[in-house]
Design a protein around this motif. Structure first.
Motif, mmCIF file in Angstrom:
data_model
loop_
_atom_site.group_PDB
_atom_site.id
_atom_site.type_symbol
_atom_site.label_atom_id
_atom_site.label_comp_id
_atom_site.label_asym_id
_atom_site.label_seq_id
_atom_site.Cartn_x
_atom_site.Cartn_y
_atom_site.Cartn_z
ATOM 1 N N GLN A 193 33.668 -0.243 -49.024
ATOM 2 C CA GLN A 193 33.118 1.070 -49.423
ATOM 3 C C GLN A 193 32.487 1.048 -50.811
ATOM 4 O O GLN A 193 32.539 2.042 -51.532
ATOM 5 C CB GLN A 193 34.181 2.160 -49.358
ATOM 6 N N GLN A 245 29.407 0.654 -51.094
ATOM 7 C CA GLN A 245 28.106 1.266 -50.793
ATOM 8 C C GLN A 245 26.984 0.538 -51.527
ATOM 9 O O GLN A 245 26.029 1.153 -51.978
ATOM 10 C CB GLN A 245 28.078 2.755 -51.165
ATOM 11 N N PRO A 264 25.584 5.206 -55.965
ATOM 12 C CA PRO A 264 25.891 5.793 -54.647
ATOM 13 C C PRO A 264 27.152 6.641 -54.626
ATOM 14 O O PRO A 264 27.397 7.342 -53.657
ATOM 15 C CB PRO A 264 26.059 4.563 -53.754
ATOM 16 N N VAL A 265 27.977 6.529 -55.656
ATOM 17 C CA VAL A 265 29.231 7.287 -55.629
ATOM 18 C C VAL A 265 29.323 8.283 -56.783
ATOM 19 O O VAL A 265 30.410 8.762 -57.108
ATOM 20 C CB VAL A 265 30.453 6.345 -55.635
ATOM 21 N N ASP A 266 28.201 8.572 -57.399
ATOM 22 C CA ASP A 266 28.180 9.549 -58.497
ATOM 23 C C ASP A 266 29.190 9.205 -59.585
ATOM 24 O O ASP A 266 29.915 10.076 -60.075
ATOM 25 C CB ASP A 266 28.474 10.961 -57.960
ATOM 26 N N GLY A 284 55.787 4.217 -65.225
ATOM 27 C CA GLY A 284 54.872 5.361 -65.258
ATOM 28 C C GLY A 284 53.765 5.161 -66.285
ATOM 29 O O GLY A 284 53.477 4.049 -66.709
ATOM 30 N N GLN A 285 53.154 6.272 -66.637
ATOM 31 C CA GLN A 285 52.014 6.231 -67.549
ATOM 32 C C GLN A 285 52.452 5.808 -68.954
ATOM 33 O O GLN A 285 53.515 6.220 -69.431
ATOM 34 C CB GLN A 285 51.379 7.623 -67.648
ATOM 35 N N SER A 286 51.596 5.022 -69.580
ATOM 36 C CA SER A 286 51.874 4.657 -70.960
ATOM 37 C C SER A 286 51.821 5.895 -71.839
ATOM 38 O O SER A 286 51.093 6.849 -71.552
ATOM 39 C CB SER A 286 50.827 3.654 -71.448
ATOM 40 N N SER A 291 53.152 -7.196 -54.146
ATOM 41 C CA SER A 291 52.003 -6.841 -54.989
ATOM 42 C C SER A 291 50.706 -6.886 -54.201
ATOM 43 O O SER A 291 49.800 -6.078 -54.440
ATOM 44 C CB SER A 291 51.913 -7.696 -56.250
ATOM 45 N N GLU A 331 48.295 -3.769 -53.874
ATOM 46 C CA GLU A 331 46.876 -3.888 -54.215
ATOM 47 C C GLU A 331 46.008 -3.379 -53.076
ATOM 48 O O GLU A 331 45.051 -2.641 -53.295
ATOM 49 C CB GLU A 331 46.535 -5.357 -54.463
ATOM 50 N N LYS A 340 41.075 3.615 -53.198
ATOM 51 C CA LYS A 340 39.828 3.629 -53.957
ATOM 52 C C LYS A 340 38.623 3.633 -53.020
ATOM 53 O O LYS A 340 37.632 4.326 -53.260
ATOM 54 C CB LYS A 340 39.777 2.409 -54.872
ATOM 55 N N ALA A 341 38.736 2.837 -51.960
ATOM 56 C CA ALA A 341 37.643 2.791 -50.996
ATOM 57 C C ALA A 341 37.454 4.162 -50.352
ATOM 58 O O ALA A 341 36.320 4.615 -50.161
ATOM 59 C CB ALA A 341 37.935 1.751 -49.927
ATOM 60 N N LEU A 345 38.161 7.007 -51.689
ATOM 61 C CA LEU A 345 37.564 7.865 -52.705
ATOM 62 C C LEU A 345 36.066 7.597 -52.799
ATOM 63 O O LEU A 345 35.245 8.524 -52.832
ATOM 64 C CB LEU A 345 38.247 7.598 -54.047
ATOM 65 N N ALA A 346 35.730 6.291 -52.809
ATOM 66 C CA ALA A 346 34.323 5.920 -52.910
ATOM 67 C C ALA A 346 33.554 6.453 -51.710
ATOM 68 O O ALA A 346 32.441 6.970 -51.841
ATOM 69 C CB ALA A 346 34.199 4.405 -52.996
ATOM 70 N N LYS A 347 34.198 6.353 -50.549
ATOM 71 C CA LYS A 347 33.556 6.828 -49.325
ATOM 72 C C LYS A 347 33.326 8.333 -49.412
ATOM 73 O O LYS A 347 32.241 8.831 -49.087
ATOM 74 C CB LYS A 347 34.464 6.505 -48.151
ATOM 75 N N ARG A 389 33.099 10.148 -52.035
ATOM 76 C CA ARG A 389 32.077 10.473 -53.037
ATOM 77 C C ARG A 389 30.693 10.143 -52.507
ATOM 78 O O ARG A 389 29.732 10.884 -52.728
ATOM 79 C CB ARG A 389 32.358 9.718 -54.333
ATOM 80 N N PHE A 390 30.615 9.028 -51.781
ATOM 81 C CA PHE A 390 29.327 8.628 -51.225
ATOM 82 C C PHE A 390 28.850 9.664 -50.215
ATOM 83 O O PHE A 390 27.681 10.083 -50.221
ATOM 84 C CB PHE A 390 29.492 7.263 -50.555
ATOM 85 N N ARG A 393 27.821 12.810 -51.874
ATOM 86 C CA ARG A 393 26.518 12.661 -52.515
ATOM 87 C C ARG A 393 25.401 12.740 -51.470
ATOM 88 O O ARG A 393 24.370 13.390 -51.675
ATOM 89 C CB ARG A 393 26.463 11.310 -53.216
ATOM 90 N N ARG A 414 24.925 16.227 -50.442
ATOM 91 C CA ARG A 414 24.252 16.976 -51.502
ATOM 92 C C ARG A 414 22.761 16.674 -51.510
ATOM 93 O O ARG A 414 21.928 17.565 -51.622
ATOM 94 C CB ARG A 414 24.874 16.599 -52.845
#
Lengths: 198, 1034
Positions: free
Chosen positions: A46, A48, A126-128, B45-47, B437, B441, B448-449, B451-453, B455-456, B459, B462
């Protein structure tokens, strides 16, 4: 003769019944869309990036389902090829070098003092993942960046670098042990002695 | 002291304890190092987020970094000094990687910041106490470093049955907790009490291994002294009983389900170190800045426990414990089982560092080379979590992570028991860690993929929306451009964005409505003025009306433009000045005539016998009718002239002509009727009257048709309803007037009958006329569709309107046909009943049949005419490709043709049959068949004449552009056909007229037939004219 007829009749009846069940199931459990494309799409990284020659990961997934080779995805690399091969029950082939080489995960970084605010990279992303406005400095949201490289080329001042994402304590993972054959297996004392004598 | 039930857990090992070494010396307190290295991520957790910057002087206990989110913690200065830097340093992590650290240069003053203990913790809100603990930087000190306040919050989900204090310290070499209990027994108990107050568990148990007798004794003594309800549970020494889940199992017998937390089964576990830290925070106000750590290993000359400031480098501690560098083989942070090797001595002690093991080569030899698994199953015996380590190894080796997950890989606590017992020296834990791990991962990259998808896709959506919007805007800009030139009043906003257009359109609508109301009012005033004959007023009012009408027109034009501008396909009423003017003039005329008529009627009422007056009234009525017709025409023409201008022009011309014809016919008819009344026996006159009637009917039909044509391609628009309502009102009024007229005439008729007046016939005729008009109007009223068609002023898509009209007409046709059938049936029935022909004739059915047939014919004519004209429209405009409907019409017509032919054949057959039966010619004539035959022939002729122009008219729409000659040829053909049709109709009419002469009894019927024929003839003539015009224009 009656037995034969009876057998045929029963078989026909069974065929009809099961045909009916199958037909009903086909209607009742009908799956919209192409499930295989979704599965392939889920395996693709993904990014893209379009390195496969398709405008995005899903189009490539569709192309794969239509018979295109599975080794056109450099960001996914060999792991993705393997996963696709497993899914589609085909042989895993090495990555096609024409489409690029597998590299470590990278993200785009804008050298912000050099940015002229042309917005060209924003349009290319592609992903803003690039933030900015006309004549304003741009910056990359590194968490959202897929490292697709598409913003590098349009930049008129070449202020975008692709930086490898380093490993930190949070993303670090344990190495796989060397395995059995990694060291000399001469664990028997006499074996070691003969080896030393040589 | 009560004894406590101790349970057991599966597996476990008994490695050499090696705890004695570090307990030889009392608790040590190393000196201040040169610098303290304080990693920002000392916990899970978060630093933390640094609150200081390089160069800041900080006091002991001052917060250096604050929590960064929910799962995070504070960090404090372990001593007073200066922040020298915030930079990446090597940290205590198995990866040997660097992380961001705050570097503190101690000034040796040990200057505390003002301590604010939480004295009233018992009365304080629980949440506030938790927040206070968070601000004190307290995290779990057993090894994971889980922020304590988060753990306590989580424990509040369900009522706790057990609050377990983990003092087991099962790992070899480590004695930090043992030393802590010995040194800080009271603090520990106080800390436990604070925590118990916070979590309110039903049982508080300190779980401690039996290898710490001193600590157990101290605890028991103190608890007995304090009369505490806290229990001490001594568990047998077994590795890994100090594991949270194992200790819970030991003390409660409950197993924490896979993937859940102890809090889910009502148990909370805290390390002793944490309890002491809580005590220090609450009672002393001291944040977590130091901890007990074991320094041990054979490489140290003085192994011992130390209370060490966080951030102290390991090298400083090694120095303190007199490390022998030559002996030091492996430096481990944590115990030998779960600890990790340190590559550097520069790493600092953190909140979770409980041991530093400086081992010699003999003590911790390098791992033996891995050998093949012999499937001995010892690992399974040792596993405290009852997993299948061997199975997990296969999956991990073959990268089958999914299967490993199915075998509960994530329940592995990485205790190392399996590796410890493995005869093949397989580093099993390292395999599991690697698998874990890798899976983690993969999960992260999947997230993440995803999320990317997302967002793509967002977009893409839009961009598509933007493109669509752009396209819409472009179209909107294109359309209003010419309209702007046409009308300067057009607002500039017309070309601008769609929302603005909508607003403007709304405003315009409102304006339009207001203007229309004003116009109506003015018209009313004008009318009343006309009635009262106030000449000056009339003039001024007329001017005003004109102005107002203009305004309305402008507004309408603007509306039209907006409708065009808007992306939604709205009707496009374009204004035509002439139409508007005509409209006005027609209205004025109508009003004037109405006034005159009224006057005349009044006079007539006063002197009913005055023939002149009657004539005048009749004339005036005719005039009124004409005016009304004109007005109707104008109203319908105005909108009709909107889109397809050419078509509309011809239509309106036709309409006008038709009306004029109608009016003329009406006048002539009346004259003739009068003459007839004077000489009732005159056959010629009768003939004339019939002719005239026929003419009038034809004209009326034509007019109707023309009106339908004009209005057919219209559709109710924005203000269509208002207009409709107006029209409806008007129609109702007209109907009422007509009814009144009918009554009046009826009265007059009666009177005349009484007086045996000579104008009886005229009156009768008038009566008939009035009745006809009344029924007509009623019909119009009853049929809302028709109304809509005539009323709607705004033209829209021709096709839709035509389709509606078509439908209506079809329905009417069907009804008419049904009527015919019924009548025929009834006649047949009568015949069967043996009634004589005359009786049948006398009955109402033949009459009804004829009427129905007439209606059918009329409707068919209208349909045909409508089709033709619609075709013309499309030909003229070349805009509306009505091909499918044309094709349908064609089909229908062909079918009709076939039916008509069949009808003829049938009629002929029947005639022949009758002849064969030896019936006399007269009988035959008297029977219905000749008539039917004639009718069928007429129909056929008509259909043929309609069909002929049909294709010819349809084709030009396609062919015109390419070829001009072909349509001309086809036109010529059509004209010929039409001429033939006209001739045929004339001939038939003549025939019928002759018949009329022969059979005066049947006069009425025949006359009607003649009228029908004339109608058809007129129709044909009309078509012919159209065709001629077309030819000329071409």
């Amino acid at each position: 003769m009656t037995t034969v007829l009876l057998a045929i009749g029963i078989l026909v009846l069974l065929a009809l019944v099961f045909g009916g069940i199958l037909g009903y199931a086909n209607v009742r459990f009908h799956v919209e869309g192409d499930p295989i494309v979704d599965q392939i799409d889920a395996l693709l990284p993904q990014t893209q990036c379009g390195q496969c020659g398709h405008p995005g990961c899903r189009p490539y997934a569709e192309a794969i389902s239509n018979g295109e080779a599975i080794n056109h995805c450099p960001p996914g690399g060999q792991a993705t090829i393997q996963a696709l091969a497993d899914l589609l029950d085909v042989e895993a082939i090495p990555l096609d070098g024409d489409h690029g080489t597998e590299s470590a995960k990278r993200v785009a970084v804008i050298r912000e003092d050099e940015c002229i605010g042309c917005t060209k990279c924003i349009q290319a992303c592609p992903v803003d993942a690039i933030l900015g406005a006309a004549k304003q400095m741009h910056t990359v949201i590194s968490d959202e960046c897929t490292g697709c490289d598409l913003c590098v080329e349009p930049c008129p001042v070449d202020c975008i670098d692709m930086v490898e994402v380093g490993v930190n304590t949070k993303t670090w993972s344990w190495d796989k042990p060397q395995g059995v054959a990694s060291t000399s297996l001469n664990i028997i004392a006499t074996d070691r002695q003969t080896e030393a004598a040589h | 002291m009560q004894t406590f039930d101790i349970f057991s857990f599966h597996g476990g090992i008994h490695p050499p304890e090696n705890k004695a070494q570090s307990l030889q010396l009392p608790l040590g307190r190393p000196s201040l190092p040169n610098e303290l290295i304080l990693p920002l991520g000392q916990h899970i957790g978060q630093s933390s987020r640094p609150m200081v910057k390089a160069g800041d002087r900080v006091l002991k206990g001052q917060a250096l970094a604050m929590n960064n989110g929910f799962l995070s913690s504070f960090l404090h200065a372990p001593t007073s000094g200066t922040i020298s830097a915030i930079e990446e340093r090597l940290i205590a992590h198995p990866s040997g990687l660097s992380d961001l650290c705050v570097i503190l240069q101690p000034d040796g003053l040990e200057e505390w910041q003002a301590l604010e203990p939480l004295v009233d913790w018992q009365t304080q809100n629980r949440t506030d106490v938790l927040a206070y603990l968070s601000e004190m930087g307290i995290v779990g000190m057993g090894g994971a470093g889980f922020p304590t306040q988060v753990k306590l919050q989580g424990a509040n989900k369900s009522p706790l049955t057990h609050f377990i204090i983990n003092a087991a310290e099962c790992e070899p070499y480590i004695t930090a907790d043992d030393m802590l209990i010995r040194e800080k027994t009271l603090e520990l108990i106080l800390g436990i009490e604070v925590l118990q107050h916070l979590v309110n568990a039903s049982q508080v148990v300190i779980g401690i291994e039996d290898n710490k007798p001193t600590a157990i004794k101290l605890l028991n003594d103190l608890l007995a002294e304090r009369n505490s309800t806290i229990k001490v549970a001594v568990v047998p020494t077994k590795y890994p009983s100090g594991g949270e889940k194992q200790l819970i199992q030991l003390l409660t017998g409950k197993e924490v389900p896979s993937g859940q937390h102890p809090a889910d089964i009502g148990i909370l576990c805290q390390n002793v170190g944490t309890c002491v830290a809580v005590h220090d925070a609450i009672y002393l106000g001291k944040p977590l800045i130091s901890r007990f750590t074991t320094l041990t290993g054979d490489a140290l000359n003085a192994p011992q426990n130390v209370e060490v400031l966080l951030g102290t480098p390991v090298s400083h501690l090694l120095e303190y414990a007199e490390s022998q560098d030559n002996k030091l083989h492996r430096l481990v942070m944590g115990g030998p089982m779960m600890g990790f090797t340190l590559d550097s001595t520069q790493v600092p002690v953190v909140k979770t560092s409980n041991c530093i093991l400086a081992a010699t080569k003999e003590e911790l030899p390098p791992p033996a080379p891995e050998q093949a698994c012999i499937r001995c199953g010892m690992c399974e015996q040792a596993c405290p979590v009852s997993l299948l380590p061997q199975q997990l190894l296969w999956f991990s080796k073959s990268q089958e992570h999914e299967k490993a997950e199915h075998h509960n890989l994530f329940d592995c606590i990485e205790c190392g028991a399996c590796s410890y017992v493995c005869p093949s020296s397989i580093p099993l834990v390292q395999y599991y860690r690697h698998s874990k791990s890798t899976i983690r991962e993969a999960r992260e990259s999947a997230v993440k993929a995803d999320l990317a998808k997302q967002r793509f896709e967002a977009r893409k959506a839009r961009q598509e929306a933007e493109a669509a919007e752009k396209e819409a805007k472009r179209l909107a800009r294109q359309k209003p451009a010419p309209a702007k030139d046409a009308n300067k009043v057009a607002p500039k906003a017309a070309a601008s964005a769609a929302p603005a257009t909508n607003d403007e359109a709304k405003k315009l609508k409102v304006d339009l409505a207001i203007a229309k109301t004003k116009l109506k009012k003015l018209e009313k005033q004008l009318l009343s003025a006309q009635e009262n004959e106030h000449v000056e007023e009339i003039n001024s009012l007329q001017l005003q009306v004109t102005d107002q009408a203009n305004q309305v027109k402008d507004l309408e034009a603007q509306m039209a433009k907006f409708a065009e501008a808007a992306p939604v396909a709205k009707p496009t009423p374009a204004k035509q000045d002439s139409a508007g003017d005509e409209l006005k003039k027609a209205k004025v005329d109508l009003a004037l005539v109405g006034v005159k008529l009224k006057k005349a009627q009044k006079q007539l009422d006063e002197t009913p016998d005055d023939a002149d007056l009657k004539q005048k009234v009749a004339d005036l009525e005719a005039q009124q009718k004409a005016a009304q017709a004109k007005l109707d025409q104008a109203t319908s023409a105005a909108p009709a002239q909107t889109t397809p201008k050419a078509a509309a022009n011809t239509n309106s011309d036709e309409l006008k002509k038709a009306k004029v014809d109608l009016a003329l016919a009406g006048v002539k008819l009346k004259k003739a009727q009068k003459q007839l009344a004077e000489a009732p026996d005159d056959a010629d006159l009768k003939q004339k009257v019939a002719d005239l009637e026929a003419q009038q009917k034809a004209a009326q039909a034509k007019l109707d048709q023309a009106q339908t044509i004009d209005t057919a391609p219209t559709k109710p628009a924005n203000d269509g309803t208002t207009a409709n309502n107006d029209e409806l009102k008007k129609l109702k009024i007209d109907a009422a007037i007509a009814k009144a007229a009918v009554k009046k005439v009826e009265k007059a008729l009666k009177k005349a009958e009484e007086l045996q007046a000579p104008e009886l016939d005229t009156l009768r005729q008038q009566f008939k006329d009035a009745q006809q008009r009344a029924t007509e109007l009623e019909n119009a009223l009853a049929n809302p569709n028709a109304q809509q068609a005539t009323a709607t002023p705004k033209s829209a898509e021709n096709n839709v309107g035509t389709a509606d009209e078509d439908k209506k007409r079809k329905v009417d046709l069907a009804i008419a046909k049904a009527g015919i059938k019924k009548a025929e049936k009834n006649i047949a029935l009568l015949k069967e009943q043996g009634k004589s022909e005359e009786e049948i004739q006398a009955s109402e059915w033949p009459q009804k049949l004829i009427e129905a047939q007439q209606k059918l014919a009329l409707l068919e004519t209208a349909t045909a005419a409508e089709d033709t004209s619609s075709k013309e429209t499309s030909t003229a405009t070349q805009a509306q490709p009505a091909a499918p409907t044309k094709a349908d019409d064609d089909k229908k017509r062909k079918i009709d043709l076939a039916i008509a032919k069949a009808g003829i054949k049938k009629a002929e057959k029947n005639l022949v049959l009758l002849k064969e039966q030896g019936k006399s010619e007269e009988e035959i004539q008297a029977s219905e068949w000749p008539q039917k035959l004639l009718e069928a022939q007429q129909k056929l002729a008509q259909l043929e004449s309609n069909e002929a122009p049909q294709p010819a008219n349809a084709e030009p729409s396609n062919a015109e552009r390419a070829n001009d000659e072909a349509p001309q040829a086809s036109l010529a053909e059509q004209i010929k056909q039409q001429k033939i049709a006209v001739a045929l109709a004339k001939a038939q009419a003549n025939k019928l007229a002759k018949k009329l002469g022969v059979e005066p009894d049947n006069a009425e019927q025949v006359q009607l037939e003649i009228a029908q024929l004339k109608d058809k003839q007129a129709q044909a003539e009309h078509l012919l004219e159209q065709l001629m015009k077309q030819q000329e224009s071409q």
